[in-house]
Design an enzyme around this catalytic site. Structure first.
Site: not given
Ligand SMILES: *Cc1c(COP(=O)(O)O)cnc(C)c1O
Length: 338
Positions: A35, A238
């Site tokens: 994602k 800055y």
């Molecule tokens: C993002 C997510 C993962 C992966 O989690 P990590 O901590 O990055 O390994 C797994 N399952 C679900 C439902 C997620 O939203």
């Protein structure tokens, strides 16, 4: 056209991390959370590499993210379920249903889906009570999943969620069960079930001792736009937050908070060239960051420097999470795989 900013991506490290996590998960299949554009690295490139290594389960948040992976020939699960506005017929993607309304929407399609059950996160997911009342009957469920609240900590909630999820074994039409994210995989064999869903550890995140073999994947590199000498007593950047204690050689990098190199790196971050640390001085601005290059007289305009970006260390010094460090990396980077 090339950008004066690139994200150096180590494909061998990505695959090695996936293999390490697959091994930690024992007999369970190992998937990949991709994602947020593969945590900022580029979802298509990540998916193609991991599919080639044998990964068969990919997780995105939205249907837009799933659409961006069309044509790769890999099945994609959409974690945010299916809204009224979403397609019901994307051939490579299936929803992770998490409400009764979504179940009602999807059931008439007869197509496969996944289901999220809540075991304590109180974020997305149907309840065990709804499952007991027959909510999932008649669905073609590929994977029943739940998500751990504090897998990166040693707290009693981990075992409570494990027990609550394990109690659903055989109580739904699901072919497989999946609980563990990156940290969950390192909690122990019980947590792996049939399929694991690592994200951050694929990309170099380390949260538990089981992650010690995880390798860094992403390194931001910026080009030097100008090198200058700053006289003792003069300031840089800055609001003049840094005053030269002595004559100092300074390089101005094409990197700033608009690229995800946030202001918390002001006076804290560093670049690393030939094993020499070059501290960030003054305030990080939108598109520029200054570093002290007094130690390296040969560095000049047009040269590239790598930023120190090991995820656990950089999270500790910046106050950002390992996740934010990756997902914040912006659109101005050329993403270059080696
Ligand atoms: C993002 C997510 C993962 C992966 O989690 P990590 O901590 O990055 O390994 C797994 N399952 C679900 C439902 C997620 O939203």
């Amino acid at each position: 056209m090339t950008a004066p900013l690139r994200l150096r991506l180590d494909g061998a490290a990505l695959v090695s991390n996936w293999r390490h996590l697959a091994k930690l998960g024992g007999a369970a299949s190992c998937g990949a959370a991709i994602k947020a554009n593969g945590y900022g690295l580029g979802a298509r490139d990540v998916a193609a590499r991991l599919a080639e290594a044998g990964c068969r389960d990919f997780f995105v948040a939205t249907w837009g993210e799933a659409a961006a992976l069309a044509g790769l020939g890999v099945p994609v699960s959409v974690l945010h379920g299916v809204r009224a506005e979403d397609p019901l017929d994307a051939p490579h993607a299936r929803p992770v249903l998490s409400t009764a309304e979504q179940v009602k929407r999807w059931k008439p399609t007869g197509r496969p889906c996944d289901v999220m059950v809540d075991t304590g996160m109180n974020r997305l997911g149907v309840s065990a009570e709804e499952i007991g009342a027959g909510l999932l009957d008649g669905l073609a469920i590929e994977t029943l999943m739940s998500h751990l609240v504090s897998a990166d900590e040693d707290v009693p909630l981990n075992a409570r969620q494990l027990a609550a999820f394990g109690a659903l074994k055989g109580r739904t039409p699901a072919k497989r069960m999946s609980l563990a994210n990156s940290a969950g995989i390192a909690l122990g064999a019980d947590y792996a079930f049939d399929l694991t869903r690592p994200g951050i550890a694929l990309y170099g995140g380390r949260q538990r001792p089981g992650h010690d073999a995880i390798r860094q994947v992403a390194t931001p590199e910026a080009q030097i736009l100008q090198r200058r000498r700053v006289r003792a007593g003069e300031s840089v950047g800055y609001n003049a937050t840094w005053i030269a204690p002595a004559d100092t050689e300074v390089a101005i990098l094409n990197l700033g908070y608009a690229d995800g190199y946030l202001r918390c790196f002001s006076g804290r971050g560093s670049a690393m060239v030939a094993g020499v640390g070059l501290p960030v001085i003054g305030r990080v601005s939108m598109d520029l960051t200054a570093i002290d290059v007094t130690a390296l007289p040969e560095l000049r305009e047009g040269d590239w420097v790598a930023m120190s970006y090991g995820l656990p260390e950089t999270a500790a010094l910046s106050g950002l999470s390992q996740y934010e460090l990756l997902t914040g990396l912006g659109g101005r980077f050329d993403r270059i795989w080696a």
